[in-house]
Design an enzyme around this catalytic site. Structure first.
Site, PDB file in Angstrom:
ATOM      1  N   HIS A  39       0.820  -1.229   0.000  1.00 53.33           N
ATOM      2  CA  HIS A  39       0.000   0.000   0.000  1.00 53.33           C
ATOM      3  C   HIS A  39       0.850   1.274   0.000  1.00 53.33           C
ATOM      4  CE1 HIS A  39      -3.062  -2.973   0.716  1.00 53.33           C
ATOM      5  NE2 HIS A  39      -2.334  -3.425   1.715  1.00 53.33           N
TER       6      HIS A  39
ATOM      7  N   GLU B  11      -3.126   0.556   7.599  1.00 55.73           N
ATOM      8  CA  GLU B  11      -2.121  -0.485   7.370  1.00 55.73           C
ATOM      9  C   GLU B  11      -0.820   0.092   6.815  1.00 55.73           C
ATOM     10  OE1 GLU B  11      -3.446  -3.459   4.625  1.00 55.73           O
ATOM     11  OE2 GLU B  11      -1.517  -4.499   4.620  1.00 55.73           O
TER      12      GLU B  11
ATOM     13  N   HIS C   4       2.561  -6.879   4.912  1.00 54.36           N
ATOM     14  CA  HIS C   4       1.209  -6.365   5.140  1.00 54.36           C
ATOM     15  C   HIS C   4       0.784  -6.594   6.581  1.00 54.36           C
ATOM     16  CE1 HIS C   4      -0.055  -5.789   0.850  1.00 54.36           C
ATOM     17  NE2 HIS C   4       1.030  -6.530   0.678  1.00 54.36           N
TER      18      HIS C   4
ATOM     19  N   GLU D 185       1.268 -11.427   6.322  1.00 56.04           N
ATOM     20  CA  GLU D 185       0.289 -10.644   7.085  1.00 56.04           C
ATOM     21  C   GLU D 185       0.757 -10.713   8.535  1.00 56.04           C
ATOM     22  OE1 GLU D 185      -2.090  -8.796   5.988  1.00 56.04           O
ATOM     23  OE2 GLU D 185      -2.734  -9.556   4.033  1.00 56.04           O
TER      24      GLU D 185
HETATM   25 ZN   LIG Z   1      -2.277  -5.172   2.884  1.00 57.43          ZN
END
Ligand SMILES: [Zn+2]
Length: 368
Positions: A203, A218, A271, A333
């Site tokens: 992102h 995030e 992430h 993640e």
């Molecule tokens: Zn993400």
């Protein structure tokens, strides 16, 4: 590769991305900001009410739209294209103002930063190669289109080179990021010497990624984490290539292209997760190609032995950045920012150092 070269590479990339906006007004005008007007809005995997629900947005949430189809608009969530119904959105008065006048400046001279590259007859890899250049060669830039520079060869002869394999000669030296971690790899452990690792902080810019507890975004947790990961990998001797080094938008295709421009040994996308279920928590590793499961297993188990968060295991998922990178690739993640406990942990420097150490250990083990 040192910090400075990488900062330059990323800088040039952001320039070329911005130039795309300038050169292609159609693209620029198709990326617009909207605000959610209904109390809850489903985010789906396809432009249809039959599309799988992958997330939900709340009234007032903002999103950037990249294209429109059948009354549905497309944005990004966790690196994937997702769709929402347009009639639940209000367009924001001003769209992205990220395009600066600086972006239209074509560098006067560039130096090749890749070991060896082709000089081509036109601006694209589909044009025939008319020569080659090696690291350190400098050229005068005579024209620019998209991501390619036209450069002067001998006399009046010109050729085209890929801008992402060059650096600007005139750019001032940037100071490297201050490293404040006390938890570095012992100096005798240089086990990643000679390996090219691409670190891809998810992102950025207009794409906040997941929105967590207390509105934490995030992208803002990913970036400091990536700094720690980069430091630990470099301490272990790796050549680290970074796809994003600040808060700006990077297209998924560009993240892939950066990785595919190098002899990349591993691509690691970073992430943090979010869920509608506040209780969802823990760390997961995703791979797309079955051949990359071994890399995922190695990193996931090394991370879990470093930190106390729940082990959600190694999973297969068809993320674009994993699918299109030619190197072994995984997407991590690193905890749920929608879970108050996970969030309080993952925002600490000690967690980010520990997870960086886990990722580094996992890579060392993988290459052994
Ligand atoms: Zn993400």
């Amino acid at each position: 590769m040192n910090h400075r070269l990488i900062s330059r590479l990323v800088f040039i990339f952001s320039l070329s991305i911005l130039s795309c906006f300038l050169l292609q007004p159609v693209m620029a005008s198709s990326s617009e900001s909207y605000e959610v007007s209904s109390s809850i809005l489903n985010v789906r995997s396809a432009p249809s009410s039959n599309g799988e629900i992958v997330a939900q947005l709340m009234k007032g949430d903002e999103l950037v739209v990249f294209q429109e189809k059948y009354g549905w608009v497309q944005t990004y969530f966790d690196g994937e294209e997702v769709w929402v119904a347009k009639h639940h959105l209000i367009q924001q008065a001003s769209s992205s103002t990220e395009v600066s006048t600086e972006a239209s400046n074509t560098p006067k001279n560039v130096t090749i930063k890749s070991e060896s590259i082709f000089v081509r007859s036109g601006p694209g890899t589909n044009y025939e190669s008319i020569g080659s250049a090696v690291s350190g060669d400098s050229f005068e830039v005579t024209d620019e289109t998209d991501d390619w520079y036209q450069v002067r060869l001998n006399g009046s002869e010109t050729g085209w080179i890929a801008s992402w394999l060059t650096e600007q000669v005139t750019q001032t030296v940037q100071t490297s990021q201050a490293s404040s971690n006390n938890n570095t790899v012992p100096s005798n452990s240089k086990s990643l010497e000679g390996y090219n690792i691409v670190v891809d902080p998810g992102h950025g810019g207009t794409d906040p990624g997941a929105i967590g507890f207390n509105g934490v975004q995030e992208k803002d947790v990913v970036l400091p984490t990536s700094t720690k990961v980069i430091d630990h990998l470099r301490d272990a001797g790796a050549n680290v290539i970074v796809t994003r080094s600040g808060d700006y938008y990077v297209y998924l295709d560009d993240r892939v292209r950066i990785s595919n421009s190098y002899y990349t040994d591993a691509y690691i996308s970073l992430h943090y997760d979010a869920s509608l279920h506040i209780s969802a928590n823990g760390i997961a590793t995703y791979f797309a190609d079955k051949a990359d499961k071994h890399l995922g297993d190695s990193i996931q188990s090394a991370m879990i032995s470093q930190v106390d968060l729940h082990d959600r295991g190694v999973r297969q998922a068809n993320f674009k950045v994993l699918r299109n990178t030619s190197a072994p690739s995984v997407l991590l993640e690193l905890g749920f920012i929608s879970n108050p406990h996970d969030l309080s942990v993952v925002q600490t420097a000690s967690y980010q150092n520990d997870i960086a150490q886990g990722i580094t250990n996992g890579l060392i083990h993988y290459f052994e």
